[in-house]
Scaffold this motif. Sequence first.
Motif, PDB file in Angstrom:
ATOM      1  N   LEU A   1      31.341 -25.391  64.146  1.00  0.00           N
ATOM      2  CA  LEU A   1      30.096 -24.364  63.213  1.00  0.00           C
ATOM      3  C   LEU A   1      30.263 -22.915  64.062  1.00  0.00           C
ATOM      4  O   LEU A   1      30.305 -21.537  63.835  1.00  0.00           O
ATOM      5  CB  LEU A   1      28.855 -24.302  62.771  1.00  0.00           C
ATOM      6  CG  LEU A   1      28.643 -25.348  61.656  1.00  0.00           C
ATOM      7  CD1 LEU A   1      26.725 -25.966  61.666  1.00  0.00           C
ATOM      8  CD2 LEU A   1      28.968 -25.281  60.694  1.00  0.00           C
TER       9      LEU A   1
ATOM     10  N   ILE B   1      28.166 -22.197  54.267  1.00  0.00           N
ATOM     11  CA  ILE B   1      29.027 -21.439  54.740  1.00  0.00           C
ATOM     12  C   ILE B   1      30.471 -20.774  53.439  1.00  0.00           C
ATOM     13  O   ILE B   1      30.980 -20.077  53.697  1.00  0.00           O
ATOM     14  CB  ILE B   1      29.958 -22.539  55.663  1.00  0.00           C
ATOM     15  CG1 ILE B   1      28.811 -22.156  56.673  1.00  0.00           C
ATOM     16  CG2 ILE B   1      31.158 -21.253  56.349  1.00  0.00           C
ATOM     17  CD1 ILE B   1      28.635 -23.028  58.116  1.00  0.00           C
TER      18      ILE B   1
ATOM     19  N   LEU C   1      30.266 -28.397  55.436  1.00  0.00           N
ATOM     20  CA  LEU C   1      30.255 -26.648  55.131  1.00  0.00           C
ATOM     21  C   LEU C   1      29.402 -26.371  54.009  1.00  0.00           C
ATOM     22  O   LEU C   1      28.964 -25.405  53.508  1.00  0.00           O
ATOM     23  CB  LEU C   1      31.257 -25.908  55.570  1.00  0.00           C
ATOM     24  CG  LEU C   1      32.662 -26.766  56.409  1.00  0.00           C
ATOM     25  CD1 LEU C   1      33.692 -26.277  56.024  1.00  0.00           C
ATOM     26  CD2 LEU C   1      31.220 -25.433  57.150  1.00  0.00           C
TER      27      LEU C   1
ATOM     28  N   ASN D   1      30.945 -28.966  67.785  1.00  0.00           N
ATOM     29  CA  ASN D   1      30.072 -27.845  67.420  1.00  0.00           C
ATOM     30  C   ASN D   1      31.179 -27.024  66.080  1.00  0.00           C
ATOM     31  O   ASN D   1      31.785 -25.812  67.248  1.00  0.00           O
ATOM     32  CB  ASN D   1      29.245 -27.541  68.089  1.00  0.00           C
ATOM     33  CG  ASN D   1      28.498 -26.586  66.717  1.00  0.00           C
ATOM     34  OD1 ASN D   1      28.562 -26.275  65.872  1.00  0.00           O
ATOM     35  ND2 ASN D   1      27.207 -26.061  67.522  1.00  0.00           N
TER      36      ASN D   1
ATOM     37  N   LYS E   1      32.530 -33.396  57.039  1.00  0.00           N
ATOM     38  CA  LYS E   1      32.850 -31.847  57.496  1.00  0.00           C
ATOM     39  C   LYS E   1      32.963 -31.085  56.524  1.00  0.00           C
ATOM     40  O   LYS E   1      32.050 -30.544  56.963  1.00  0.00           O
ATOM     41  CB  LYS E   1      33.653 -32.342  58.678  1.00  0.00           C
ATOM     42  CG  LYS E   1      33.394 -33.595  59.973  1.00  0.00           C
ATOM     43  CD  LYS E   1      34.714 -32.684  61.194  1.00  0.00           C
ATOM     44  CE  LYS E   1      34.237 -33.429  61.834  1.00  0.00           C
ATOM     45  NZ  LYS E   1      34.903 -33.160  63.579  1.00  0.00           N
TER      46      LYS E   1
ATOM     47  N   ILE F   1      33.157 -21.041  63.910  1.00  0.00           N
ATOM     48  CA  ILE F   1      33.913 -20.508  61.914  1.00  0.00           C
ATOM     49  C   ILE F   1      34.453 -18.654  62.275  1.00  0.00           C
ATOM     50  O   ILE F   1      32.904 -17.892  63.093  1.00  0.00           O
ATOM     51  CB  ILE F   1      32.196 -20.057  61.193  1.00  0.00           C
ATOM     52  CG1 ILE F   1      31.428 -21.653  60.745  1.00  0.00           C
ATOM     53  CG2 ILE F   1      32.037 -19.687  59.449  1.00  0.00           C
ATOM     54  CD1 ILE F   1      33.200 -22.631  59.534  1.00  0.00           C
TER      55      ILE F   1
ATOM     56  N   LYS G   1      25.192 -26.122  54.907  1.00  0.00           N
ATOM     57  CA  LYS G   1      25.419 -25.328  55.003  1.00  0.00           C
ATOM     58  C   LYS G   1      25.782 -23.989  54.465  1.00  0.00           C
ATOM     59  O   LYS G   1      25.101 -22.544  54.776  1.00  0.00           O
ATOM     60  CB  LYS G   1      26.228 -25.058  56.153  1.00  0.00           C
ATOM     61  CG  LYS G   1      25.589 -26.423  57.273  1.00  0.00           C
ATOM     62  CD  LYS G   1      24.269 -26.037  58.092  1.00  0.00           C
ATOM     63  CE  LYS G   1      23.734 -27.209  59.056  1.00  0.00           C
ATOM     64  NZ  LYS G   1      22.460 -27.274  59.646  1.00  0.00           N
TER      65      LYS G   1
END
Length: 540
Positions: free
Chosen positions: A484, A280, A275, A482, A271, A487, A278
């Motif tokens: 995300l 992030i 991140l 999910n 995971k 965040i 993406k």
Amino acid sequence: MKKIKNNFICKIIEKDILKNKHIKIRTRFPPEPNGHLHIGHAKSIFINFNIAKIYNGKCNLRFDDTNPYKENIKYINIIKKDIIWLGFKWNKKIKYSSNYFNTFYKYAMLLIKKGLAYVDSLNKFEIKKYRGNLKKKGTNSPFRNRSILENINLFKKMKIGKFQEGDVCLRAKINMSSKIILMRDPVLYRIIKKKSHHQTKKKWCIYPTYDFSHCISDYIEKITHSICTIEFQENKKLYNWILKNINIKKKPKQYEFSRLNIENSLLSKRKIKILIKKKIIKNWSDPRLLTISGLRKRGYTPSSIRKFCYNIGITKKENLIQMSYLEHFIRNDLDKKVNRAMAILNPIKIIIYNLPKNYKKIISIPNHPKIKKFGKQNIILRREIYIEKNDFEEKNKKNKKKLFINGKVKLRYSYIIKAKKIKKDRLNKIKTIYCKYYNKKQSKKIKNNIIIHWISKKESIKANFEMYENLFTTKHPEKKKNMLQYINKNSIIIKHGLVQKDIFSKILKKYIQFERIGYFFLKKNKIKNITFTCITKLKK
């Protein structure tokens, strides 16, 4: 060395020693080099290395390198760096599962000859379908009853590269009706041809699975206590099945402890990769992560992490630990090691109008309020100073310990001031606060318990402050479908503030406590780009 708290494993080891079951205690730390280590790995490192030390044994560092698709030499190097930084030293040379590839192959062939393994021509999707689920029993592969001779020949062909990836695999022949899905003929070997191995290069095109290689590696290295987290509890069945059927005498034994879970954080490597992909987070060393490299970049000390690991203990019970508990140990560690200074993160100017324009008052204060050997420092009070915006309100609000119009506060290490009027800019924002100053004699007569910090304008220089909050707004992001969605968009905020000009003389080994704010780590020390990372805020 103290025994680790709540340690049922030490009790097991002590019973084994009393029974003369083991001559020498041997543990191991077996990371897969497919990412950075995190705080959960730190707990495992602490347990394995300390248990070996307590009982005068040895702890091996062994890289579980059986999947070249996921692994990289750069991760091996960072893992070694992390372990050394945490303060631990492994036994002799680093071990690799790939060191034992010949032995794994030999034992796989032994299982085939005993009729306990077979080459399966189902693809991975068909294998999953045939395996069933918790409600439905598995179905035997149509290739399960191949003859021993045929399986031997097929496995040899796998080894010399006669098949392509996914064409065939080697499976254990156990029980397709087992209640434990893992025991429904698990895969022992698969073909990987397209990726070169960081240790063995192109020598092998078949690779053992973790479950097959791990227990045999433990046996080869004479590991007495194979300690892992609770999610491998079911894998123990396969661990023991393999060791039982490869004709060895003294078998290692697996013991499980609870996995570390910390609120509002993510420890799953898979995971974390999401991140990063993406964008992030920047990388594995992002200070918002609880990776060892992230904690190091944030300013955490090895001793604070070791103390944290000692105090959480070893149990089988799963629990969720508050982030504040980890922060408690870094605060305690730095409290006795760093100087104090004043910094302003959100400056607002004060003019003390009843002081002369050239006024200069040198004030001698301690570098540490409790430790005399840290010595003293000088701060300078002048007519123009800066305070925090948050320390001022135009109107008095009950229970708010702030400066307000006609209200009084004490300047830290100095005297009392009273706000008389304010000046605003075109946007109606407060630009300057005009205050009256009370000298030492006058201040003694005024009762006041509100103290704020400050910096003189002339003695200040610009600095940046990286302020961090939890990366997630939910306590347990790993359990969310999910993650995300949870965040925290304000997990990092950059403040542009001020520090004292002589700040570098106050910093000890890159650490400083800014009073009333928190502990900080010096990230950049160029005069035009001074940057501090907030390790943790002070307790309110």
